[in-house]
Design a protein around this motif. Sequence first.
Motif, PDB file in Angstrom:
ATOM      1  N   ARG A  59       9.231   4.374   3.240  1.00  0.00           N
ATOM      2  CA  ARG A  59       9.477   4.201   4.673  1.00  0.00           C
ATOM      3  C   ARG A  59      10.210   2.889   4.862  1.00  0.00           C
ATOM      4  NH1 ARG A  59       3.723   6.115   7.465  1.00  0.00           N
ATOM      5  NH2 ARG A  59       3.687   8.129   6.409  1.00  0.00           N
ATOM      6  N   GLU A  84      10.337   0.471   6.781  1.00  0.00           N
ATOM      7  CA  GLU A  84       9.581  -0.151   7.866  1.00  0.00           C
ATOM      8  C   GLU A  84      10.405  -1.224   8.567  1.00  0.00           C
ATOM      9  OE1 GLU A  84       6.446   0.456   8.899  1.00  0.00           O
ATOM     10  OE2 GLU A  84       5.612   1.708   7.300  1.00  0.00           O
ATOM     11  N   LEU A 104       1.228  -5.616  -0.292  1.00  0.00           N
ATOM     12  CA  LEU A 104       0.971  -4.173  -0.389  1.00  0.00           C
ATOM     13  C   LEU A 104       0.545  -3.571   0.949  1.00  0.00           C
ATOM     14  CD1 LEU A 104      -0.960  -3.866  -3.777  1.00  0.00           C
ATOM     15  CD2 LEU A 104       1.496  -3.917  -3.336  1.00  0.00           C
ATOM     16  N   MET A 105       0.256  -4.406   1.912  1.00  0.00           N
ATOM     17  CA  MET A 105      -0.273  -3.932   3.187  1.00  0.00           C
ATOM     18  C   MET A 105       0.737  -3.057   3.928  1.00  0.00           C
ATOM     19  SD  MET A 105      -3.235  -4.811   4.283  1.00  0.00           S
ATOM     20  CE  MET A 105      -3.811  -6.482   4.330  1.00  0.00           C
ATOM     21  N   ARG A 106       1.944  -3.518   4.043  1.00  0.00           N
ATOM     22  CA  ARG A 106       2.990  -2.732   4.713  1.00  0.00           C
ATOM     23  C   ARG A 106       4.256  -2.798   3.876  1.00  0.00           C
ATOM     24  NH1 ARG A 106       3.423  -0.108   9.112  1.00  0.00           N
ATOM     25  NH2 ARG A 106       1.510  -0.979   9.956  1.00  0.00           N
ATOM     26  N   GLY A 107       4.323  -1.888   2.904  1.00  0.00           N
ATOM     27  CA  GLY A 107       5.472  -1.854   2.009  1.00  0.00           C
ATOM     28  C   GLY A 107       6.508  -0.858   2.492  1.00  0.00           C
ATOM     29  N   PHE A 111       5.248   2.721  -1.183  1.00  0.00           N
ATOM     30  CA  PHE A 111       3.804   2.558  -1.383  1.00  0.00           C
ATOM     31  C   PHE A 111       3.208   3.869  -1.883  1.00  0.00           C
ATOM     32  CE2 PHE A 111       2.491   4.881   2.463  1.00  0.00           C
ATOM     33  CZ  PHE A 111       3.642   4.817   3.241  1.00  0.00           C
ATOM     34  N   MET A 163       0.500   6.810  -1.682  1.00  0.00           N
ATOM     35  CA  MET A 163      -0.400   7.469  -0.732  1.00  0.00           C
ATOM     36  C   MET A 163      -1.045   8.665  -1.414  1.00  0.00           C
ATOM     37  SD  MET A 163       0.282   9.400   2.880  1.00  0.00           S
ATOM     38  CE  MET A 163       1.487   8.373   3.637  1.00  0.00           C
ATOM     39  N   GLU A 187      -5.684  -0.128   8.716  1.00  0.00           N
ATOM     40  CA  GLU A 187      -5.771   1.331   8.643  1.00  0.00           C
ATOM     41  C   GLU A 187      -5.573   1.758   7.192  1.00  0.00           C
ATOM     42  OE1 GLU A 187      -2.895   3.649  11.013  1.00  0.00           O
ATOM     43  OE2 GLU A 187      -3.046   5.105   9.387  1.00  0.00           O
ATOM     44  N   VAL A 188      -6.676   2.196   6.565  1.00  0.00           N
ATOM     45  CA  VAL A 188      -6.564   2.604   5.162  1.00  0.00           C
ATOM     46  C   VAL A 188      -6.483   4.121   5.010  1.00  0.00           C
ATOM     47  CG1 VAL A 188      -7.503   0.553   4.046  1.00  0.00           C
ATOM     48  CG2 VAL A 188      -9.080   2.253   4.972  1.00  0.00           C
ATOM     49  N   GLY A 189      -6.858   4.847   6.058  1.00  0.00           N
ATOM     50  CA  GLY A 189      -6.771   6.299   5.982  1.00  0.00           C
ATOM     51  C   GLY A 189      -6.624   6.889   7.368  1.00  0.00           C
ATOM     52  N   ASN A 190      -6.143   8.133   7.394  1.00  0.00           N
ATOM     53  CA  ASN A 190      -5.798   8.759   8.662  1.00  0.00           C
ATOM     54  C   ASN A 190      -5.959  10.259   8.494  1.00  0.00           C
ATOM     55  OD1 ASN A 190      -4.674   9.041  11.168  1.00  0.00           O
ATOM     56  ND2 ASN A 190      -2.945   7.696  10.738  1.00  0.00           N
ATOM     57  N   PHE A 231      -5.601  14.084  10.565  1.00  0.00           N
ATOM     58  CA  PHE A 231      -4.988  14.716  11.739  1.00  0.00           C
ATOM     59  C   PHE A 231      -5.295  16.204  11.806  1.00  0.00           C
ATOM     60  CE2 PHE A 231      -2.031  11.275  10.792  1.00  0.00           C
ATOM     61  CZ  PHE A 231      -1.677  10.790  12.043  1.00  0.00           C
ATOM     62  N   GLY A 259      -4.030   5.391   2.176  1.00  0.00           N
ATOM     63  CA  GLY A 259      -3.087   4.402   1.647  1.00  0.00           C
ATOM     64  C   GLY A 259      -3.704   3.786   0.406  1.00  0.00           C
ATOM     65  N   ARG A 273      -2.400   0.163  -0.034  1.00  0.00           N
ATOM     66  CA  ARG A 273      -2.918  -0.640   1.082  1.00  0.00           C
ATOM     67  C   ARG A 273      -4.426  -0.860   0.933  1.00  0.00           C
ATOM     68  NH1 ARG A 273      -1.818   0.820   7.345  1.00  0.00           N
ATOM     69  NH2 ARG A 273       0.317   0.219   6.836  1.00  0.00           N
TER      70      ARG A 273
HETATM   71  P1  ATP Z   1       0.727   2.441  10.302  1.00  0.00           P
HETATM   72  O1  ATP Z   1       0.254   2.701  11.703  1.00  0.00           O
HETATM   73  O2  ATP Z   1       0.005   1.322   9.629  1.00  0.00           O
HETATM   74  O3  ATP Z   1       2.210   2.324  10.209  1.00  0.00           O
HETATM   75  P2  ATP Z   1       0.841   5.210   9.762  1.00  0.00           P
HETATM   76  O4  ATP Z   1       0.098   5.774  10.908  1.00  0.00           O
HETATM   77  O5  ATP Z   1       2.317   5.187   9.809  1.00  0.00           O
HETATM   78  O6  ATP Z   1       0.316   3.719   9.463  1.00  0.00           O
HETATM   79  P3  ATP Z   1       0.261   7.453   8.047  1.00  0.00           P
HETATM   80  O7  ATP Z   1       1.563   8.076   8.246  1.00  0.00           O
HETATM   81  O8  ATP Z   1      -0.927   8.070   8.672  1.00  0.00           O
HETATM   82  O9  ATP Z   1       0.328   5.890   8.428  1.00  0.00           O
HETATM   83  O10 ATP Z   1       0.010   7.277   6.482  1.00  0.00           O
HETATM   84  C1  ATP Z   1      -1.255   7.458   5.844  1.00  0.00           C
HETATM   85  C2  ATP Z   1      -1.764   6.163   5.239  1.00  0.00           C
HETATM   86  O11 ATP Z   1      -0.765   5.533   4.432  1.00  0.00           O
HETATM   87  C3  ATP Z   1      -2.103   5.100   6.272  1.00  0.00           C
HETATM   88  O12 ATP Z   1      -3.392   5.299   6.774  1.00  0.00           O
HETATM   89  C4  ATP Z   1      -1.965   3.821   5.484  1.00  0.00           C
HETATM   90  O13 ATP Z   1      -3.167   3.555   4.799  1.00  0.00           O
HETATM   91  C5  ATP Z   1      -0.883   4.133   4.487  1.00  0.00           C
HETATM   92  N1  ATP Z   1       0.403   3.533   4.891  1.00  0.00           N
HETATM   93  C6  ATP Z   1       1.206   3.891   5.911  1.00  0.00           C
HETATM   94  N2  ATP Z   1       2.302   3.129   5.971  1.00  0.00           N
HETATM   95  C7  ATP Z   1       2.194   2.250   4.931  1.00  0.00           C
HETATM   96  C8  ATP Z   1       3.015   1.188   4.452  1.00  0.00           C
HETATM   97  N3  ATP Z   1       4.172   0.910   5.027  1.00  0.00           N
HETATM   98  N4  ATP Z   1       2.596   0.496   3.368  1.00  0.00           N
HETATM   99  C9  ATP Z   1       1.422   0.791   2.762  1.00  0.00           C
HETATM  100  N5  ATP Z   1       0.608   1.776   3.169  1.00  0.00           N
HETATM  101  C10 ATP Z   1       0.983   2.500   4.240  1.00  0.00           C
END
Ligand code: ATP
Length: 574
Positions: A140, A142, A149-152, A155, A157, A409-412, A414, A446, A449
Motif C-alpha cells: 500500500r 500509504e 513496521l507500524m505503517r509500512g 507489510f 498480513m 489496530e492489529v486486526g480487523n 468485516f 497485521g 504490525r
Molecule cells: P489502518 O486503518 O491502520 O490503515 P486498515 O483499516 O487500512 O488499517 P486493513 O485493510 O483492515 O487495515 O488491513 C488488515 C490489517 O493489516 C490491519 O488491521 C493492520 O493490522 C494491518 N495493516 C494495514 N495497513 C498496514 C500498514 N500500512 N502497515 C502495516 N500493517 C498494516
Amino acid sequence: MKMSNLYMPTLREVPAEAELPSHKLLLRAGMIRKLVSGVYSYLPLGYRVVRKVEKICREEMDAAGSQEFLLSAIQPKELWEASGRWQDFGPEMFKLVDRNEREFCLGPTHEEYFTSVIKDEVNSYKQLPLNIYQIQTKYRDEKRPRFGLMRGREFIMKDAYSFDVDEEALKKAYQIMWDAYDKIFTRLHLTYKIVQGDTGAMGGKVSHEFMAMSDVGEGVIAYCDNCDYAATDEKAEVVYIVDDADSDLLEMEKVYTPNIKTIEDLNEYLSMEKSRFGKALVYNSAGKPVVVIIPADRELNEVKLLNYLKVGEHELEFADEEIIREITGADKGFTGPVGLSKDARLLIDSRITKMKNIVVGGNETDYHIKNANYGRDFEGEIVDDLLLVAEGDICPKCGELLKIDRGIEVGNIFQLGTKYSESIGAKFLDENGKEKPFVMGSYGVGVTRSVAAVVEQYHDEDGIIWPLVIAPYHVIITVVNTKNEDQMELGEKLYKELISLGYEVLLDDRNERAGVKFKDSDLIGIPIRVTVGKLAGENTVEYSLRTSKDKTEVNADTVKDLVLDEFIKAGLLR
Ligand code: ATP
Ligand code: MG
C-alpha cells in the motif's frame, strides 16, 4: 546459535528517523533495516519473531477450520475494475504495467482475487461454508508511511475470506473468526480491546477492530466501562444534546467582525460560548464544493463525511481560497449557510437544526450573522451525525461517561455481504436450485504490525522484553570471559544440553567486554538469561529473567528445570 556467528548488527545510538520505541528498538536490536520509506528488511532475529507470529496465526486459523492458500501479489486491473476499487483505492495502490501494456497492481488486499479464485470451482451450497486464508506480503502506497513496521508500504498480513449461503451463516463465520483472533492476540500477550469499526470503502455493515492498547497508537477508541460499548473514533456515535426547544426565534442580525476568522477569535470578540456558533468547513469533494456546518465546539469526523459523500479519502480535500470566494463571495473565515451559492452542496449536522439563534459566517468579508435559524434562514441536506467523539461525551448505549484511549489496530474483521461476489459474478446454487451470490466476510491480522505492537507493550529503557512465545530465542547464555576455559566449557555444555531438550538458545561466545554483552542481551530481549562467570569452576551460574532485575546463583545442573518452569508458567507446556 553461537553469537560469534550471528548476524545481529546492534546499534548504540538511537536512529534519528525513529520516533516510537518499537521503531527505535527494532532498528537498534538489529532486527530490521530500512530500504526506503515504509519498506523494511527483516534480519535474522527480527524474522524469527515474524515467523513465530505467523505460526500462531496459522495454528489458530487451521484450528478454526480455515485452509491456507498462497496467492500472488500481482493482480490484474480488470479484477479491481469489476469491484470499482481500482478507482476507490486511488493513490494508495501500487500500479505497474507489463511489457504488453497490461496493467496490474501489487495487491493491497485480496477480496477480489480470492473471490475470483473460487468462483468457477465452488458452485453449490453443499461446498459451503468455506473459509480460506493466506499469510502474504501486501503493498500500500500509504500517504504517511511511518513508525517502522507500524505503517509500512510493504507489510505482512494474514488475510482470510469466508463464503456463506446467507447472512445468518456469515454471522456464524464471523464469530468463529472473532474467537480465533481472540486466541491469536491472547497468545501474543497483547492487551487489547475489540471495538466497532467503520466499514467505509470495504463495503458491508458490520466490522470490528482488534486494538492493542498503546499511548502511541494511531487509533483512537471510545469505550464505556459501564456497558460493553466500544468503537473507533471513526465509527463512534456522538450524543450531543441541544437544549434550545424553549428559546424564541430572534431577528437575524448582521454583525461587523473585522478580521475575525477563527472560532477562537469569534468566541473572544463576541463573548459567546463556542456552542452558540455554527462552524463551516469547506471541502473540495471529487471536484465539487461542499460546505459542512457543525456545532463549533466540536470537531468534524471526516470518515463520517466520506461515508455520506460516498467518495474516497483521496478525493476529499479542504477547498482553496479561490473556491471559497466563488461560493461565498467572501474571504476564508466568513463562510456560513445563509445565502450560500447554490453551486455548493450544503450539509448540516442534525444538531444544528435543533439549535436556535446561532452565529454563523455572513458570506461577506468581515461579517457574521447572529440569530440564524434552520428552516427560517437556511436549509440544506441534514446529516444525522458528522461529529467526532470527544472526552466528556456520553455512551450512546447506556448514557454513562465514555472513556477515550489510544490503540494500534492489529486486526480487523468485516461482514462484507455480497459486494465482491456480485461484482465478480461469484454465485452458487442453493438448496432449491436457485442461483445466489456468496455472502462474504473478510478478516485481517497485521503480522508485522503486531510485532511492533508487542514491542510497544513490552519494553523498558534498556530494550525489548519479548514474551517467551515469540522471542527470537528462548535462552541466552552469556560467557563473561571467553578466554577462561572453565567458563567456555560450562557455557558450551549448557548450550548443548538446552538445545538437545528442544529449546532455542543463543550462546554469547563473542570476544567482547562483558558490559557490551549484557547491553546487547537487554536490547534484544531474550527472556531467560544464564551468565557463566567466575564461579564456573564450581558449576555455578547466574540465572535471571529479562522481566526482572533479580539474579540468583544456581547450580548449573538445575538450569534445565528452571527453564522448564518458565515454559510451564507461560502456558507453553512441552
Ligand atoms: P489502518 O486503518 O491502520 O490503515 P486498515 O483499516 O487500512 O488499517 P486493513 O485493510 O483492515 O487495515 O488491513 C488488515 C490489517 O493489516 C490491519 O488491521 C493492520 O493490522 C494491518 N495493516 C494495514 N495497513 C498496514 C500498514 N500500512 N502497515 C502495516 N500493517 C498494516
Ligand atoms: Mg489503511
